[in-house]
Every structure is written in structure tokens, then in C-alpha cells.
Design a protein around this motif. Sequence first.
Motif, PDB file in Angstrom:
ATOM      1  N   SER A 143       1.218   0.695 -10.528  1.00 25.06           N
ATOM      2  CA  SER A 143       0.141   0.826 -11.506  1.00 25.06           C
ATOM      3  C   SER A 143      -0.057  -0.477 -12.265  1.00 25.06           C
ATOM      4  O   SER A 143       0.718  -1.422 -12.126  1.00 25.06           O
ATOM      5  CB  SER A 143       0.458   1.958 -12.479  1.00 25.06           C
ATOM      6  OG  SER A 143       1.704   1.716 -13.092  1.00 25.06           O
ATOM      7  N   ASN A 185       3.313   4.019  -5.679  1.00 20.49           N
ATOM      8  CA  ASN A 185       2.838   4.609  -6.931  1.00 20.49           C
ATOM      9  C   ASN A 185       2.772   3.489  -7.977  1.00 20.49           C
ATOM     10  O   ASN A 185       3.140   3.673  -9.120  1.00 20.49           O
ATOM     11  CB  ASN A 185       3.812   5.735  -7.327  1.00 20.49           C
ATOM     12  CG  ASN A 185       3.376   6.486  -8.559  1.00 20.49           C
ATOM     13  OD1 ASN A 185       2.204   6.465  -8.946  1.00 20.49           O
ATOM     14  ND2 ASN A 185       4.335   7.150  -9.208  1.00 20.49           N
ATOM     15  N   CYS A 190      -5.276  -1.730 -10.482  1.00 25.86           N
ATOM     16  CA  CYS A 190      -6.635  -2.265 -10.625  1.00 25.86           C
ATOM     17  C   CYS A 190      -6.619  -3.777 -10.702  1.00 25.86           C
ATOM     18  O   CYS A 190      -5.566  -4.391 -10.774  1.00 25.86           O
ATOM     19  CB  CYS A 190      -7.301  -1.692 -11.866  1.00 25.86           C
ATOM     20  SG  CYS A 190      -6.590  -2.340 -13.393  1.00 25.86           S
ATOM     21  N   SER A 229       0.814  -1.220   0.000  1.00 25.17           N
ATOM     22  CA  SER A 229       0.000   0.000   0.000  1.00 25.17           C
ATOM     23  C   SER A 229       0.849   1.272   0.000  1.00 25.17           C
ATOM     24  O   SER A 229       2.022   1.258   0.376  1.00 25.17           O
ATOM     25  CB  SER A 229      -0.918   0.009   1.222  1.00 25.17           C
ATOM     26  OG  SER A 229      -0.159   0.102   2.392  1.00 25.17           O
ATOM     27  N   ASN A 230       0.232   2.366  -0.397  1.00 27.90           N
ATOM     28  CA  ASN A 230       0.860   3.686  -0.385  1.00 27.90           C
ATOM     29  C   ASN A 230       2.194   3.755  -1.119  1.00 27.90           C
ATOM     30  O   ASN A 230       3.226   4.089  -0.554  1.00 27.90           O
ATOM     31  CB  ASN A 230       1.000   4.190   1.057  1.00 27.90           C
ATOM     32  CG  ASN A 230      -0.347   4.370   1.712  1.00 27.90           C
ATOM     33  OD1 ASN A 230      -1.194   5.106   1.220  1.00 27.90           O
ATOM     34  ND2 ASN A 230      -0.578   3.651   2.789  1.00 27.90           N
ATOM     35  N   HIS A 237     -11.816   1.030 -14.667  1.00 27.98           N
ATOM     36  CA  HIS A 237     -10.812   1.973 -14.168  1.00 27.98           C
ATOM     37  C   HIS A 237     -10.389   2.873 -15.313  1.00 27.98           C
ATOM     38  O   HIS A 237      -9.827   2.397 -16.297  1.00 27.98           O
ATOM     39  CB  HIS A 237      -9.619   1.171 -13.635  1.00 27.98           C
ATOM     40  CG  HIS A 237      -8.683   2.005 -12.820  1.00 27.98           C
ATOM     41  ND1 HIS A 237      -7.938   2.993 -13.375  1.00 27.98           N
ATOM     42  CD2 HIS A 237      -8.380   1.986 -11.503  1.00 27.98           C
ATOM     43  CE1 HIS A 237      -7.193   3.558 -12.428  1.00 27.98           C
ATOM     44  NE2 HIS A 237      -7.450   2.948 -11.286  1.00 27.98           N
ATOM     45  N   ALA A 276      -3.944  -0.515  -1.183  1.00 31.04           N
ATOM     46  CA  ALA A 276      -4.529   0.822  -1.141  1.00 31.04           C
ATOM     47  C   ALA A 276      -3.476   1.910  -1.361  1.00 31.04           C
ATOM     48  O   ALA A 276      -2.284   1.690  -1.148  1.00 31.04           O
ATOM     49  CB  ALA A 276      -5.213   1.040   0.209  1.00 31.04           C
ATOM     50  N   GLY A 277      -3.930   3.069  -1.788  1.00 28.29           N
ATOM     51  CA  GLY A 277      -3.014   4.195  -1.955  1.00 28.29           C
ATOM     52  C   GLY A 277      -2.094   4.057  -3.157  1.00 28.29           C
ATOM     53  O   GLY A 277      -1.004   4.633  -3.177  1.00 28.29           O
ATOM     54  N   ASN A 278      -2.493   3.257  -4.148  1.00 31.11           N
ATOM     55  CA  ASN A 278      -1.802   3.195  -5.437  1.00 31.11           C
ATOM     56  C   ASN A 278      -2.850   3.496  -6.501  1.00 31.11           C
ATOM     57  O   ASN A 278      -3.514   2.584  -6.990  1.00 31.11           O
ATOM     58  CB  ASN A 278      -1.228   1.799  -5.682  1.00 31.11           C
ATOM     59  CG  ASN A 278      -0.095   1.450  -4.749  1.00 31.11           C
ATOM     60  OD1 ASN A 278       0.995   1.991  -4.853  1.00 31.11           O
ATOM     61  ND2 ASN A 278      -0.357   0.547  -3.812  1.00 31.11           N
ATOM     62  N   PRO A 279      -3.017   4.798  -6.850  1.00 33.34           N
ATOM     63  CA  PRO A 279      -4.148   5.162  -7.709  1.00 33.34           C
ATOM     64  C   PRO A 279      -4.170   4.426  -9.050  1.00 33.34           C
ATOM     65  O   PRO A 279      -5.224   4.233  -9.627  1.00 33.34           O
ATOM     66  CB  PRO A 279      -3.963   6.669  -7.937  1.00 33.34           C
ATOM     67  CG  PRO A 279      -2.947   7.121  -6.961  1.00 33.34           C
ATOM     68  CD  PRO A 279      -2.177   5.942  -6.499  1.00 33.34           C
ATOM     69  N   GLY A 280      -3.024   3.984  -9.536  1.00 40.35           N
ATOM     70  CA  GLY A 280      -2.990   3.368 -10.867  1.00 40.35           C
ATOM     71  C   GLY A 280      -3.228   1.877 -10.877  1.00 40.35           C
ATOM     72  O   GLY A 280      -3.127   1.238 -11.922  1.00 40.35           O
ATOM     73  N   ASP A 335      -8.048   5.144 -15.978  1.00 40.40           N
ATOM     74  CA  ASP A 335      -6.648   5.216 -16.415  1.00 40.40           C
ATOM     75  C   ASP A 335      -6.211   3.902 -17.038  1.00 40.40           C
ATOM     76  O   ASP A 335      -5.576   3.859 -18.080  1.00 40.40           O
ATOM     77  CB  ASP A 335      -5.724   5.528 -15.231  1.00 40.40           C
ATOM     78  CG  ASP A 335      -6.136   6.829 -14.571  1.00 40.40           C
ATOM     79  OD1 ASP A 335      -6.751   7.644 -15.271  1.00 40.40           O
ATOM     80  OD2 ASP A 335      -5.851   6.997 -13.378  1.00 40.40           O
TER      81      ASP A 335
END
Length: 398
Positions: free
Chosen positions: A302, A300, A327, A297-298, A337, A321-325, A339
Motif C-alpha cells: 500500500s 497487499n 498508487c 504484483s499480487n 485514489h 498490479a493486484g495491490n489495491p492500496g 483510500d
Amino acid sequence: MPNLLFLILSNNLIEGSIPSSICNLKPLKAVSLSSNNLSGELPQECWKDLQSLEVIDLSNNHTMPGKGSHFHLVRTRLSILSLSKNSFSGNLPPNLKTVGPLRVIDLGENSFSGNLPMWMGKRLPYLEILRLRSNSFSGFIHEHHCLLHSLRILDLAHNGLSGTIPHCFGNFSGMATVDPTNPFSIIPMEIESHDFVDQVNVWITKGIELEYNGTLVFLKCIDLSHNAFSREIPTEITGLLGLSILNLSMNQLTGRIPEKIGSMQRLEVLDLSRNQLSGSIPPSISALSSLNHLNLSNNNLSGRIPSGNQLQTLPDPSIYAGNPGLCGAPLKDCATHPDIHDLDHEEDKEGWLPFFISMSIGFVVGFWSVCGSLLLKKSWRYAFFRFIDDMTIIPSVW
Ligand SMILES: *[C@@H]1O[C@H](CO)[C@@H](O)[C@H](O)[C@H]1NC(C)=O
Ligand SMILES: *[C@@H]1O[C@H](CO)[C@@H](O)[C@H](O)[C@H]1NC(C)=O
Ligand SMILES: *[C@@H]1O[C@H](CO)[C@@H](O)[C@H](O)[C@H]1NC(C)=O
Ligand SMILES: *[C@@H]1O[C@H](CO)[C@@H](O)[C@H](O)[C@H]1NC(C)=O
């Protein structure tokens, strides 16, 4: 008691300071006064008279080194030194370097500061457990420290260390082997028969905040969490095939997770959370068949979360969690998703483009090698149309 061999008074409520008359116990082999209420300064010079001493355990008290010079530990036989959870401060005692066959150094939870001295690698060749957790050490891990070939538990968590994790971490041969190591081999033989074994169990498990499910004989661990290490995780670390626990959480690591992480088959705990790692999660991670605790988590990260095998047994979405890219299960589907959808699309384009190009070339070559030759060579043209004429089934359809 001039013939006393073992002074074991741990887990009591003893107060006051350690009297220097302890140094009259010449044949003493082990002193364990852990978990008492001892305070004040340690007797200093006299330890050098205790030529038989192999174990010193003063952990979990309130003692501190005597003022002036350092706690004098010029010993040749000392094997286990534990001063954890006390009130020590300042640099690492320089006279540790003159101590002989040390196998366990536990100075965790004090206020030691300064660099990890260079001499450690050369002077402590038998060291198996180095626990300096929760102090204020700063500076770098140097290549010299990789000379600690026997190391199997390295716990430097919660300090102010920075710089890179050196590539030579792959040289910790004690961690590269998968052979079981007898956890009690670190206890000097004569002492083993006394009830010191529980104590050693405590040293081995103490650093591990998480409940460890495996057997202790296999426990090999690197915990560098909560420091300021930066740059990439060296790929050489994936050669430490015996490692059960790797915690690099709460640093400033960048770059990708090493592709070959899946080769660390003994890994049970992998915590890389709270860094700045990027790129996709290597698919080989799903091959870690012993993994029972993962946290990415947390960062970058993707792309699609690899699926299958061991990863299916870790359904808690908080570990990603905390990895926006990121899925895919157990997070939201990649198709929804935004992106990743684009990413998939791009990947598709990349995949189809060569196909279309080669198909076009194939068509052009195929078409012109037939039609071109009919166009250019008269005899072939006649032969071809005569052949069409001779086909008697087709005209009835036309
Ligand atoms: C690590 O091991 C390699 C290969 O055995 C050796 O060449 C290198 O010098 C070692 N590095 C350190 C820092 O000990
Ligand atoms: C890793 O280290 C961090 C910081 O020390 C700690 O909070 C976390 O619980 C550790 N992870 C595991 C799995 O033990
Ligand atoms: C996250 O990673 C992408 C590349 O995957 C990079 O362009 C971006 O700058 C990174 N963001 C941060 C905050 O590091
Ligand atoms: C993973 O680490 C995050 C902190 O980054 C923490 O909040 C979360 O509880 C951890 N998940 C598990 C399963 O330990």
C-alpha cells in the motif's frame, strides 16, 4: 578403450541403457551423455571403481536409479554431478555425503522427494551450484544448510518447501561478495581444455527462465519461487551484496519488504510477486541502479510507489498490479485514489498537529511574558506606554 579419458556424446539420439561395462574405463575423467534418449537403470555398484571420475552429466535423458540400493556414487574426486531432467525419484541419494569436493549438484526436474538432508551443509563445503528445481522436496530449510558458504546459485524453485527463510541466509558468504567469480573455475583443470565449457554455461543459465543480461562471472542467484515459504523475508538477505537474481515469487511471505533492499546494488532481477507482503514499498528500492526486472504484483502493498532513478525505467504497470492500496506512477495518481487520499490526509494531520500545538504554546508563552509582566509590574507599564506616546509617527496615522 581402456585408456579413454573423456566420454562426451551429448546431444545425440542414443537409445537404450548405459551398459555396466562403462565401469571398465578406469582412467575416465568425464562422462557426458546429456540430451540423448537413454533410459533404464543406471549401473549401480561399479561407479566406485572409477577413481578418476570428476564429471558425470546424464541430464535430459530418461534414466533412473537402479532398484534396491541407491545409485552408488562413492567417489572422492567428483566435482560436477548433473542428473537433471531424468526419471529419478525417492530421497536424495544418501551416498552423496561421501562424495568429496562436489561443486555442482544439479538434480532439477526429477521426482525426488523428502527433506533436504541436514548433512548437506557440513558435507558439501565446496558446493557452488545447488539446483534442485522442479522436484517434490518438502520440509524446511534448516540452519545447517547455511553452512554452504561457497554457494552462489541456489535454485530450489517449484518444490513443496515450507517454513521460514532462515535469518542465516546472510551467511552465504559466496553471495555476499561482489567479486567476479570465474564461472569456469568449477571445471576441473584438465577438463577445461576440452569443449566442456559450453556445457558449464548451460548449467549456470539453465535455472534462469528469464534472459539474463549481465555477465556470467557475476551471476549469483537465489530462486525459491513456487514453494510454501511463509513469515517475513529476513532482513539479512539484503547483506548478500553480490546477488543478481532474487526470485521469491509464489510463496506465502508476509510482512514488509526489507527497508535496506536498496543496498543490493548488483540486483538485476527482483521478483516478489504473488505473496502476501504488506506495508509500503521502501524508497531505497529506487536506488537499485542495475535493476531491469521488477515484479511486486499480487501482494497487499500500500501507499505511494517510490519514484525516480531506476524505477523510471520500469514503466510497466503490471509489475504493481493486484495491490489495491498502491498508487502513484505508473498506476493512478494518489490524489484520485480514495483510500490513499484518506491516508495522505491522516499523514497530513499527523504532520500538522505538533506544529499547531507548539505554535499555541509559543503564543501563550509569548503573550503572557509580555502582557503578564506589564500587568504585574507598574514601572514597566509606565515605561511601555511612555514609549508608545513618544512615537510621533503613529498618532498622525490614528
Ligand atoms: C552465521 O554467522 C554468524 C556471524 O558470523 C554466526 O554467529 C552464526 O552462528 C552463523 N549461523 C549459522 C547458522 O551458521
Ligand atoms: C520467478 O519465478 C516464477 C515461478 O517460478 C516464474 O514464473 C517467474 O518468471 C520468475 N521471475 C523471473 C523474473 O524470472
Ligand atoms: C493487507 O494489509 C493490511 C495492513 O496494511 C491488513 O490490515 C490487511 O489485513 C491485509 N490484508 C490481507 C488480505 O492480508
Ligand atoms: C508480474 O507477475 C504477474 C503475476 O503475478 C504476471 O502476470 C506479470 O506478467 C508479471 N509482469 C512482468 C512484467 O513480468
